[in-house]
Design a protein around this motif. Structure first.
Motif, short mmCIF file in Angstrom:
data_model
loop_
_atom_site.label_atom_id
_atom_site.label_comp_id
_atom_site.label_asym_id
_atom_site.label_seq_id
_atom_site.Cartn_x
_atom_site.Cartn_y
_atom_site.Cartn_z
N ALA A 93 0.83 -1.20 0.00
CA ALA A 93 0.00 0.00 0.00
C ALA A 93 0.87 1.25 0.00
O ALA A 93 0.61 2.21 -0.73
CB ALA A 93 -0.94 -0.01 1.20
N GLN A 94 1.90 1.25 0.84
CA GLN A 94 2.80 2.41 0.90
C GLN A 94 3.51 2.63 -0.44
O GLN A 94 3.72 3.78 -0.85
CB GLN A 94 3.83 2.22 2.01
N GLU A 95 3.88 1.55 -1.11
CA GLU A 95 4.50 1.68 -2.44
C GLU A 95 3.54 2.37 -3.41
O GLU A 95 3.96 3.22 -4.20
CB GLU A 95 4.89 0.30 -2.97
N LEU A 96 2.27 2.00 -3.34
CA LEU A 96 1.27 2.64 -4.20
C LEU A 96 1.11 4.11 -3.85
O LEU A 96 1.05 4.98 -4.73
CB LEU A 96 -0.07 1.91 -4.08
N PHE A 97 1.05 4.41 -2.56
CA PHE A 97 0.90 5.80 -2.12
C PHE A 97 2.09 6.65 -2.61
O PHE A 97 1.91 7.80 -3.02
CB PHE A 97 0.81 5.88 -0.60
N ASP A 98 3.28 6.07 -2.56
CA ASP A 98 4.47 6.79 -3.03
C ASP A 98 4.37 7.07 -4.53
O ASP A 98 4.74 8.16 -4.99
CB ASP A 98 5.73 5.99 -2.73
N ARG A 99 3.89 6.09 -5.28
CA ARG A 99 3.73 6.28 -6.73
C ARG A 99 2.71 7.37 -7.03
O ARG A 99 2.88 8.15 -7.97
CB ARG A 99 3.29 4.97 -7.39
#
Length: 273
Positions: free
Chosen positions: A240-246
């Motif tokens: 989820a955090q990876e998606l938020f960063d993107r």
């Protein structure tokens, strides 16, 4: 009020002779505090006929229910309390104690017209439109036309997306909330949205494990499921955090925060921008 202490999940019936938004907010707050012990919330608005009222109460009598009412029409309120008492269903009158206190302090009787609380003006219809949109786009039910949302909430399972959405909808904001699952690609339209309207929700892994375990216990699901395992939770939060960063969206840690606090932070962030 009848007291029930059998530790069975509760179904909250919200009954109103107007829009039911006050009662629904109370019910959502109850779910936030008691989690999986609130099995379901069923909302009935504009209930002004005895036959309809009796049908709802008969349905409620078939389960472990609590009625939350915001009814100001005297005849409907009287019937509601009488029918519920006959069937042993507890009733929480969310409106009467407050109005009665004002009556005592002012020496005047309250207006019992339900339309006083929900006048049919532009603001009323805007709120109805926001609520209808939010219900349609709850928990990823729809992924199309996300650009029509005022706010988009993202988060893994059990991060309070729905109650936050309902609170914001009652403040006239159209909200879409989307569950994040590592095995499912997020909708492409998500990457075309202005990042200012997208918010990612995260939770302390240990707390999320606790919430999910309680959910499984309530549903009587035991065994090999890794839904509530710490390893699975940490993996989901990492993805989820990876998606938020993107996306470059604002991330909110909702651990130990009230729904109102989270929603107000979102509104303040939007208004500030």
């Amino acid at each position: 009020m009848v007291q029930m202490n059998d530790n069975k999940p509760l179904v909250l019936y919200v009954i109103s002779d107007s829009l039911a938004q006050q009662g629904e907010l109370l019910a959502k707050a109850g779910r936030q505090h008691f989690g999986a012990m609130i099995e379901d919330i069923r909302v009935f608005s504009f209930v002004r006929e005895r036959g309809e009222l009796l049908r709802i109460i008969e349905e409620a009598a078939g389960c472990h229910a609590l009625i939350i009412c915001t009814v100001s029409l005297p005849n409907i309120l009287k019937d509601l309390k009488r029918f519920s008492k006959e069937r042993g269903i507890p009733v929480y009158d969310a409106l009467d104690p407050f109005l009665d206190e004002i009556r005592i302090q002012t020496g005047t009787a309250p207006n019992t017209d339900p339309m006083v609380r929900n006048p049919l003006d532009e603001a009323y219809f805007k709120r109805v439109e926001a609520i209808e949109f939010t219900v349609k786009y709850d928990d990823g039910k729809r992924m199309d036309h996300l650009d029509k949302a005022d706010i988009v909430l993202l988060g893994v399972s059990r991060t309070s997306k729905t109650p936050i959405s309902v609170y914001l909808a009652n403040n006239n904001y159209k909200v879409a909330n989307i569950p994040i699952m590592p095995e499912v690609d997020p909708p492409a339209e998500l990457f075309r949205l202005p990042r200012e309207k997208v918010f990612g929700l995260v939770l302390n892994p240990d707390k999320l494990v606790e919430i999910r375990e309680e959910r499984l216990r309530t549903m009587r699901l035991y065994g090999t499921s890794n839904y509530a395992s710490l390893k699975r939770v940490e993996y989901e939060l990492e993805k989820a955090q990876e998606l938020f960063d993107r996306l470059g969206c604002t991330v909110i840690d909702v651990t130990s925060k009230a729904i109102e606090e989270i929603a107000n932070f979102i509104l303040e962030t939007i208004l500030r921008r």
